[in-house]
Design a protein around this motif. Structure first.
Motif, mmCIF file in Angstrom:
data_model
loop_
_atom_site.group_PDB
_atom_site.id
_atom_site.type_symbol
_atom_site.label_atom_id
_atom_site.label_comp_id
_atom_site.label_asym_id
_atom_site.label_seq_id
_atom_site.Cartn_x
_atom_site.Cartn_y
_atom_site.Cartn_z
ATOM 1 N N ALA A 1 -4.113 -13.040 -8.515
ATOM 2 C CA ALA A 1 -3.207 -12.246 -9.347
ATOM 3 C C ALA A 1 -3.955 -11.135 -10.075
ATOM 4 C CB ALA A 1 -2.501 -13.156 -10.347
ATOM 5 N N ASN A 2 -5.142 -11.465 -10.600
ATOM 6 C CA ASN A 2 -5.924 -10.448 -11.306
ATOM 7 C C ASN A 2 -6.435 -9.371 -10.355
ATOM 8 O OD1 ASN A 2 -5.605 -11.671 -13.806
ATOM 9 N ND2 ASN A 2 -7.461 -12.921 -13.610
ATOM 10 N N ARG A 3 -6.838 -9.774 -9.162
ATOM 11 C CA ARG A 3 -7.298 -8.792 -8.187
ATOM 12 C C ARG A 3 -6.166 -7.834 -7.804
ATOM 13 N NH1 ARG A 3 -9.743 -13.283 -5.580
ATOM 14 N NH2 ARG A 3 -8.249 -13.084 -3.859
ATOM 15 N N ALA A 4 -4.977 -8.400 -7.573
ATOM 16 C CA ALA A 4 -3.828 -7.563 -7.214
ATOM 17 C C ALA A 4 -3.491 -6.583 -8.339
ATOM 18 C CB ALA A 4 -2.622 -8.444 -6.886
ATOM 19 N N LYS A 5 -3.537 -7.076 -9.588
ATOM 20 C CA LYS A 5 -3.242 -6.221 -10.740
ATOM 21 C C LYS A 5 -4.266 -5.091 -10.855
ATOM 22 C CE LYS A 5 -2.412 -6.498 -15.731
ATOM 23 N NZ LYS A 5 -2.382 -7.402 -16.911
ATOM 24 N N THR A 6 -5.542 -5.434 -10.658
ATOM 25 C CA THR A 6 -6.609 -4.427 -10.736
ATOM 26 C C THR A 6 -6.468 -3.392 -9.633
ATOM 27 O OG1 THR A 6 -8.105 -6.081 -11.671
ATOM 28 C CG2 THR A 6 -9.101 -4.071 -10.776
ATOM 29 N N GLU A 7 -6.161 -3.842 -8.422
ATOM 30 C CA GLU A 7 -6.021 -2.931 -7.290
ATOM 31 C C GLU A 7 -4.845 -1.975 -7.490
ATOM 32 O OE1 GLU A 7 -5.748 -5.664 -4.091
ATOM 33 O OE2 GLU A 7 -7.859 -6.248 -4.211
ATOM 34 N N LYS A 8 -3.751 -2.467 -8.054
ATOM 35 C CA LYS A 8 -2.610 -1.598 -8.339
ATOM 36 C C LYS A 8 -2.975 -0.558 -9.391
ATOM 37 C CE LYS A 8 1.046 -4.895 -7.154
ATOM 38 N NZ LYS A 8 2.176 -5.713 -7.672
ATOM 39 N N SER A 9 -3.745 -0.974 -10.393
ATOM 40 C CA SER A 9 -4.168 -0.040 -11.446
ATOM 41 C C SER A 9 -5.077 1.041 -10.874
ATOM 42 C CB SER A 9 -4.880 -0.810 -12.554
ATOM 43 O OG SER A 9 -5.367 0.060 -13.545
ATOM 44 N N ASN B 1 -4.387 13.643 -2.297
ATOM 45 C CA ASN B 1 -4.477 13.087 -0.940
ATOM 46 C C ASN B 1 -5.278 11.800 -0.893
ATOM 47 O OD1 ASN B 1 -3.026 15.279 0.135
ATOM 48 N ND2 ASN B 1 -4.897 16.520 0.198
ATOM 49 N N CYS B 2 -5.273 11.063 -1.977
ATOM 50 C CA CYS B 2 -6.066 9.842 -2.044
ATOM 51 C C CYS B 2 -5.298 8.660 -1.445
ATOM 52 C CB CYS B 2 -6.426 9.541 -3.492
ATOM 53 S SG CYS B 2 -7.301 7.986 -3.702
ATOM 54 N N SER B 3 -6.001 7.777 -0.789
ATOM 55 C CA SER B 3 -5.398 6.549 -0.271
ATOM 56 C C SER B 3 -6.318 5.375 -0.581
ATOM 57 C CB SER B 3 -5.169 6.638 1.244
ATOM 58 O OG SER B 3 -6.407 6.761 1.921
ATOM 59 N N ILE B 4 -5.735 4.221 -0.787
ATOM 60 C CA ILE B 4 -6.510 3.027 -1.106
ATOM 61 C C ILE B 4 -6.025 1.864 -0.240
ATOM 62 C CG2 ILE B 4 -4.942 2.585 -3.042
ATOM 63 C CD1 ILE B 4 -7.222 1.039 -4.379
ATOM 64 N N GLU B 5 -6.964 1.114 0.267
ATOM 65 C CA GLU B 5 -6.657 -0.070 1.053
ATOM 66 C C GLU B 5 -7.337 -1.270 0.407
ATOM 67 O OE1 GLU B 5 -7.813 0.489 5.075
ATOM 68 O OE2 GLU B 5 -6.414 2.133 5.450
ATOM 69 N N SER B 6 -6.595 -2.344 0.258
ATOM 70 C CA SER B 6 -7.160 -3.544 -0.346
ATOM 71 C C SER B 6 -6.482 -4.780 0.234
ATOM 72 C CB SER B 6 -6.980 -3.525 -1.868
ATOM 73 O OG SER B 6 -5.601 -3.554 -2.189
ATOM 74 N N ARG B 7 -7.158 -5.896 0.117
ATOM 75 C CA ARG B 7 -6.643 -7.133 0.705
ATOM 76 C C ARG B 7 -5.371 -7.596 0.023
ATOM 77 N NH1 ARG B 7 -10.683 -12.111 1.323
ATOM 78 N NH2 ARG B 7 -11.510 -10.634 2.860
ATOM 79 N N GLU B 8 -5.371 -7.598 -1.286
ATOM 80 C CA GLU B 8 -4.217 -8.135 -2.008
ATOM 81 C C GLU B 8 -2.984 -7.246 -1.862
ATOM 82 O OE1 GLU B 8 -4.279 -11.084 -3.078
ATOM 83 O OE2 GLU B 8 -6.417 -11.309 -2.701
ATOM 84 N N LEU B 9 -3.194 -5.923 -1.871
ATOM 85 C CA LEU B 9 -2.058 -5.025 -1.721
ATOM 86 C C LEU B 9 -1.493 -5.053 -0.304
ATOM 87 C CD1 LEU B 9 -3.223 -1.878 -3.753
ATOM 88 C CD2 LEU B 9 -1.707 -3.727 -4.476
ATOM 89 N N SER B 10 -2.338 -5.391 0.669
ATOM 90 C CA SER B 10 -1.903 -5.429 2.063
ATOM 91 C C SER B 10 -1.436 -6.818 2.493
ATOM 92 C CB SER B 10 -3.047 -4.980 2.984
ATOM 93 O OG SER B 10 -3.487 -3.692 2.638
#
Length: 205
Positions: A39-47, A58-67
Protein backbone atom coordinates in the motif's frame (compact mmCIF):
# COMPACT_ATOMS: atom_id res chain seq x y z
CA UNK A 1 12.32 15.53 -4.47
CA UNK A 2 12.95 13.15 -7.31
CA UNK A 3 11.78 15.62 -9.94
CA UNK A 4 14.09 18.32 -8.61
CA UNK A 5 16.91 15.77 -8.47
CA UNK A 6 16.41 14.84 -12.12
CA UNK A 7 16.18 18.47 -13.15
CA UNK A 8 19.38 19.31 -11.25
CA UNK A 9 21.21 16.49 -13.06
CA UNK A 10 20.04 17.85 -16.37
CA UNK A 11 20.69 21.54 -15.73
CA UNK A 12 24.09 20.97 -14.12
CA UNK A 13 25.41 18.76 -16.90
CA UNK A 14 28.32 20.07 -18.97
CA UNK A 15 26.46 19.82 -22.22
CA UNK A 16 23.35 21.72 -21.07
CA UNK A 17 24.25 24.96 -22.87
CA UNK A 18 25.11 23.17 -26.08
CA UNK A 19 21.90 21.15 -26.11
CA UNK A 20 19.56 23.74 -24.62
CA UNK A 21 17.84 24.35 -27.94
CA UNK A 22 17.13 20.61 -28.15
CA UNK A 23 15.67 20.49 -24.65
CA UNK A 24 12.51 18.69 -25.78
CA UNK A 25 14.48 15.96 -27.56
CA UNK A 26 16.61 14.89 -24.61
CA UNK A 27 15.44 11.83 -22.68
CA UNK A 28 16.41 10.72 -19.18
CA UNK A 29 15.65 7.45 -17.48
CA UNK A 30 15.89 6.88 -13.74
CA UNK A 31 15.22 3.56 -12.01
CA UNK A 32 15.10 2.65 -8.33
CA UNK A 33 13.54 0.20 -5.87
CA UNK A 34 11.10 1.02 -3.09
CA UNK A 35 10.83 -0.69 0.28
CA UNK A 36 7.80 -0.96 2.52
CA UNK A 37 4.33 -2.43 2.30
CA UNK A 38 2.43 -2.77 -0.95
CA UNK A 39 0.00 0.00 0.00
CA UNK A 40 2.81 2.41 0.85
CA UNK A 41 4.69 1.61 -2.34
CA UNK A 42 1.56 2.21 -4.42
CA UNK A 43 0.92 5.52 -2.64
CA UNK A 44 4.53 6.64 -3.18
CA UNK A 45 4.48 5.65 -6.85
CA UNK A 46 1.26 7.60 -7.44
CA UNK A 47 2.80 10.65 -5.75
CA UNK A 48 5.94 10.40 -7.89
CA UNK A 49 3.87 10.01 -11.03
CA UNK A 50 1.79 13.07 -10.17
CA UNK A 51 4.87 15.22 -9.49
CA UNK A 52 6.67 14.15 -12.64
CA UNK A 53 3.66 14.76 -14.84
CA UNK A 54 3.38 18.30 -13.44
CA UNK A 55 7.03 19.10 -14.10
CA UNK A 56 7.51 17.30 -17.43
CA UNK A 57 4.82 17.18 -20.10
CA UNK A 58 6.12 14.08 -21.87
CA UNK A 59 7.06 12.15 -18.76
CA UNK A 60 6.00 8.55 -18.20
CA UNK A 61 6.44 6.28 -15.20
CA UNK A 62 6.25 2.52 -14.93
CA UNK A 63 6.06 0.69 -11.63
CA UNK A 64 5.04 -2.70 -10.31
CA UNK A 65 2.27 -1.56 -8.01
CA UNK A 66 0.68 0.82 -10.51
CA UNK A 67 0.77 -1.88 -13.20
CA UNK A 68 -0.42 -4.71 -10.94
CA UNK A 69 -4.14 -4.12 -11.43
CA UNK A 70 -3.97 -3.81 -15.22
CA UNK A 71 -1.65 -6.84 -15.34
CA UNK A 72 -4.14 -8.99 -13.43
CA UNK A 73 -7.03 -7.72 -15.56
CA UNK A 74 -5.27 -8.53 -18.84
CA UNK A 75 -3.71 -11.88 -18.01
CA UNK A 76 -6.56 -12.91 -15.70
CA UNK A 77 -8.92 -12.39 -18.62
CA UNK A 78 -6.76 -14.55 -20.86
CA UNK A 79 -6.57 -17.22 -18.16
CA UNK A 80 -10.35 -17.25 -17.69
CA UNK A 81 -10.97 -17.47 -21.45
CA UNK A 82 -8.43 -20.30 -21.77
CA UNK A 83 -9.92 -22.31 -18.90
CA UNK A 84 -13.49 -21.65 -20.08
CA UNK A 85 -12.81 -22.68 -23.68
CA UNK A 86 -10.75 -25.67 -22.52
CA UNK A 87 -13.62 -26.97 -20.37
CA UNK A 88 -16.16 -26.45 -23.17
CA UNK A 89 -14.03 -28.22 -25.79
CA UNK A 90 -13.20 -31.04 -23.38
CA UNK A 91 -16.85 -31.58 -22.51
CA UNK A 92 -17.87 -31.49 -26.17
CA UNK A 93 -15.14 -33.91 -27.20
CA UNK A 94 -15.78 -36.45 -24.45
CA UNK A 95 -19.57 -36.34 -24.91
CA UNK A 96 -19.27 -36.78 -28.67
CA UNK A 97 -16.92 -39.75 -28.28
CA UNK A 98 -19.00 -41.24 -25.44
CA UNK A 99 -22.34 -41.18 -27.25
CA UNK A 100 -20.69 -42.22 -30.51
CA UNK A 101 -19.29 -45.30 -28.77
CA UNK A 102 -22.63 -46.05 -27.11
CA UNK A 103 -24.45 -45.87 -30.46
CA UNK A 104 -21.79 -48.10 -32.01
CA UNK A 105 -22.31 -50.52 -29.13
CA UNK A 106 -25.94 -51.01 -30.17
CA UNK A 107 -24.83 -51.43 -33.79
CA UNK A 108 -22.08 -53.95 -32.87
CA UNK A 109 -24.21 -55.94 -30.40
CA UNK A 110 -25.55 -58.35 -33.02
CA UNK A 111 -22.09 -58.99 -34.48
CA UNK A 112 -20.66 -59.72 -31.03
CA UNK A 113 -23.55 -62.08 -30.35
CA UNK A 114 -22.71 -64.01 -33.51
CA UNK A 115 -19.01 -64.18 -32.51
CA UNK A 116 -19.98 -65.46 -29.05
CA UNK A 117 -22.18 -68.16 -30.59
CA UNK A 118 -19.25 -69.40 -32.68
CA UNK A 119 -17.01 -69.69 -29.61
CA UNK A 120 -15.72 -66.22 -28.63
CA UNK A 121 -15.48 -66.02 -24.84
CA UNK A 122 -16.60 -63.08 -22.67
CA UNK A 123 -12.97 -62.42 -21.79
CA UNK A 124 -12.08 -62.07 -25.46
CA UNK A 125 -15.11 -59.84 -26.00
CA UNK A 126 -14.04 -57.61 -23.10
CA UNK A 127 -10.48 -57.42 -24.45
CA UNK A 128 -11.75 -56.52 -27.93
CA UNK A 129 -14.05 -53.83 -26.54
CA UNK A 130 -11.29 -52.40 -24.37
CA UNK A 131 -8.80 -52.14 -27.23
CA UNK A 132 -11.41 -50.63 -29.57
CA UNK A 133 -12.61 -47.98 -27.11
CA UNK A 134 -9.04 -47.27 -25.99
CA UNK A 135 -8.01 -46.52 -29.57
CA UNK A 136 -11.00 -44.27 -30.22
CA UNK A 137 -10.49 -42.29 -27.01
CA UNK A 138 -6.75 -41.82 -26.88
CA UNK A 139 -5.91 -41.45 -30.56
CA UNK A 140 -7.21 -37.82 -30.61
CA UNK A 141 -5.23 -37.07 -27.46
CA UNK A 142 -2.05 -38.52 -28.96
CA UNK A 143 -2.52 -36.50 -32.16
CA UNK A 144 -3.14 -33.35 -30.09
CA UNK A 145 0.13 -33.90 -28.20
CA UNK A 146 2.01 -34.36 -31.50
CA UNK A 147 0.52 -31.14 -32.89
CA UNK A 148 1.34 -29.31 -29.66
CA UNK A 149 4.95 -30.52 -29.79
CA UNK A 150 5.41 -29.15 -33.31
CA UNK A 151 3.61 -25.88 -32.48
CA UNK A 152 5.44 -25.34 -29.17
CA UNK A 153 8.07 -23.01 -30.63
CA UNK A 154 5.44 -20.88 -32.38
CA UNK A 155 3.36 -20.66 -29.21
CA UNK A 156 6.35 -19.49 -27.17
CA UNK A 157 7.02 -16.75 -29.74
CA UNK A 158 3.40 -15.61 -29.53
CA UNK A 159 3.60 -15.56 -25.73
CA UNK A 160 6.77 -13.46 -25.90
CA UNK A 161 4.64 -10.69 -27.45
CA UNK A 162 2.77 -10.60 -24.12
CA UNK A 163 6.12 -10.48 -22.31
CA UNK A 164 5.81 -14.12 -21.21
CA UNK A 165 9.31 -15.40 -21.86
CA UNK A 166 9.72 -18.17 -19.26
CA UNK A 167 9.82 -21.14 -21.64
CA UNK A 168 10.65 -23.73 -18.97
CA UNK A 169 7.63 -22.66 -16.90
CA UNK A 170 5.39 -22.83 -19.96
CA UNK A 171 6.76 -26.29 -20.77
CA UNK A 172 5.96 -27.55 -17.27
CA UNK A 173 2.42 -26.21 -17.44
CA UNK A 174 1.99 -27.73 -20.91
CA UNK A 175 3.01 -31.14 -19.59
CA UNK A 176 0.67 -30.68 -16.62
CA UNK A 177 -2.21 -29.73 -18.90
CA UNK A 178 -1.63 -32.81 -21.05
CA UNK A 179 -1.55 -34.96 -17.91
CA UNK A 180 -4.85 -33.50 -16.67
CA UNK A 181 -6.49 -34.13 -20.04
CA UNK A 182 -5.11 -37.69 -20.06
CA UNK A 183 -6.58 -38.39 -16.60
CA UNK A 184 -9.97 -37.02 -17.64
CA UNK A 185 -9.87 -39.06 -20.83
CA UNK A 186 -8.98 -42.17 -18.80
CA UNK A 187 -11.97 -41.65 -16.50
CA UNK A 188 -14.38 -41.17 -19.41
CA UNK A 189 -12.78 -44.14 -21.19
CA UNK A 190 -13.38 -46.44 -18.22
CA UNK A 191 -17.02 -45.35 -17.97
CA UNK A 192 -17.57 -45.74 -21.72
CA UNK A 193 -15.90 -49.15 -21.91
CA UNK A 194 -18.04 -50.42 -19.02
CA UNK A 195 -21.27 -49.16 -20.61
CA UNK A 196 -20.22 -50.53 -23.99
CA UNK A 197 -19.55 -53.93 -22.45
CA UNK A 198 -22.96 -53.92 -20.72
CA UNK A 199 -24.68 -53.22 -24.04
CA UNK A 200 -22.82 -56.05 -25.78
CA UNK A 201 -22.95 -58.72 -23.04
CA UNK A 202 -25.82 -58.00 -20.67
CA UNK A 203 -28.38 -56.89 -23.17
CA UNK A 204 -27.25 -59.40 -25.69
CA UNK A 205 -28.07 -62.33 -23.47
Amino acid sequence: MITSYLKDIYENSNIYDELKEYYGKIQYSYSFNLNGSRANRAKTEKSIQKQLQKKFANCSIESRELSRESFYELYGGFLFIGIFLGIIFLMATTLIIYYKQISEGYDDRERYQIMQKVGMSKKEVRHSIRSQVLLVFFLPLIMAVIHLAFAFKIITKLLSVLNLTNISLFFMYTVGTVAVFAVIYAIIYSITAREYYKIIICRGE
